[in-house]
Design an enzyme around this catalytic site. Structure first.
Site, PDB file in Angstrom:
ATOM      1  N   HIS A   1       0.818  -1.218   0.000  1.00  0.00           N
ATOM      2  CA  HIS A   1       0.000   0.000   0.000  1.00  0.00           C
ATOM      3  C   HIS A   1       0.850   1.265   0.000  1.00  0.00           C
ATOM      4  CE1 HIS A   1      -3.374  -2.630   1.120  1.00  0.00           C
ATOM      5  NE2 HIS A   1      -4.171  -1.614   0.796  1.00  0.00           N
TER       6      HIS A   1
ATOM      7  N   LYS B   1      -1.039   5.032   4.649  1.00  0.00           N
ATOM      8  CA  LYS B   1      -2.070   4.168   5.233  1.00  0.00           C
ATOM      9  C   LYS B   1      -1.877   4.027   6.739  1.00  0.00           C
ATOM     10  CE  LYS B   1      -4.306  -0.325   4.660  1.00  0.00           C
ATOM     11  NZ  LYS B   1      -5.595   0.300   4.953  1.00  0.00           N
TER      12      LYS B   1
END
Ligand SMILES: NC(=O)C1=CN([C@@H]2O[C@H](COP(=O)(O)OP(=O)(O)OC[C@H]3O[C@@H](n4cnc5c(N)ncnc54)[C@H](OP(=O)(O)O)[C@@H]3O)[C@@H](O)[C@H]2O)C=CC1
Ligand SMILES: O=C(O)C1=N[C@H](C(=O)O)C[C@H](O)C1
Length: 245
Positions: free
Chosen positions: A131, A135
């Site tokens: 990711h 995040k």
């Protein structure tokens, strides 16, 4: 017309959800709320979409349910205990429903489904999720859910733990243990959201990979949830429950 509010409306996903709601003929965006805005702005909405932060999502869901508003939640950070708390809240507020999905991408839901189907054929399984570095949670909600689904399929098939002779390791080298499945989280500039489920057997490996290329990809699933949540009694976990898989 369904009256829709959005929480986290100025966030990466919230912005896309607002645009999609505004573009839909059968939906009306009645409130776009972000951090420090009063939740009272959501009064009048029938459904509220939440893409905020794991630390605040429980309070948001509670506020919605106690105001008779159906939450459709993309925010992650869910545990079995948190989900049980939502079930109890809904039981105390009959007539209000909630949909919580770790991933609203249709291809992501299929990736999880295919991994669950494949799990019983392989002795080894590991998950790598990748990711963007902004995040908040690790591992991702999608990876947690995939691990749970795969673990359940393995249990049903009577498969024991994945073979692993590691007897010495640096902390974290083997990732997090989610329901007996090792999950590795990569955070890298340039990425959005990606996941590989690695399944290994005798002399062959199956890799199931999903890539999110933009955040508008989540909006068809979100709008499906908005349109359906009023008719789904209690708590529904996972968009797969709304699809014909
Ligand atoms: N289920 C799915 O399909 C997907 C889920 N997600 C999840 O959704 C969540 C949000 O992701 P993303 O959009 O990338 O995050 P962002 O940080 O870009 O957006 C979150 C927004 O919510 C705001 N916010 C924070 N607290 C509150 C509050 N109490 N009330 C209202 N708004 C608040 C933030 O403000 P500020 O920045 O000022 O703190 C920010 O604008 C994460 O948990 C992520 O994992 C993401 C993509 C898809
Ligand atoms: O934070 C994100 O970006 C994402 N969060 C969700 C998750 O934790 O699984 C869904 C997707 O991976 C994007």
């Amino acid at each position: 017309m369904i009256k829709v509010g959005v929480l986290g409306a100025r966030g990466r996903v919230g912005v896309e959800v607002c645009k999609a709601v505004e573009a839909a003929d059968d939906l009306e965006l009645v409130a776009a709320v972000d951090k420090d805005d009063p939740l009272d702005a959501l009064i009048g909405a029938e459904v509220v979409v939440d893409f905020t932060h794991p630390d605040v999502v429980m309070d948001n869901v509670e506020w919605c349910v106690t105001h008779g508003i159906h939450p459709v939640v993309g925010t992650t950070g869910w545990t079995a205990e948190r989900l049980d708390a939502v079930r109890a809240l809904l039981a105390a507020n009959p007539g209000t429903n909630a949909l919580i999905a770790p991933n609203f991408g249709i291809a992501a839901v299929l990736m999880m489904h295919f991994a669950q189907q494949a799990a019983k054929y392989f002795e080894s399984v590991e998950i790598v999720e990748l990711h963007h570095p902004n995040k908040a949670d690790a591992p991702s909600g999608t990876a947690r859910r995939t691990a749970e689904l795969v673990a359940e399929a393995r249990r049903k098939a009577g498969i024991g733990p994945s073979p692993d002779a590691t007897s010495s390791e640096l902390d974290g080298a083997r990732g997090a243990d989610v329901d007996g499945v090792h999950v590795h989280a990569v955070r890298l500039a340039g990425l959005i959201a990606h996941q590989e489920v690695l399944l290994g057997g005798d002399g062959e490996i199956l890799t199931i990979r999903h890539d999110t290329m933009n955040r508008s990809s989540f909006t068809p699933g979100v709008l499906l949830g908005v349109r359906r949540v009023r008719e789904l009694p209690g708590l529904t976990v996972g968009l797969e429950n709304l699809l014909d898989l």
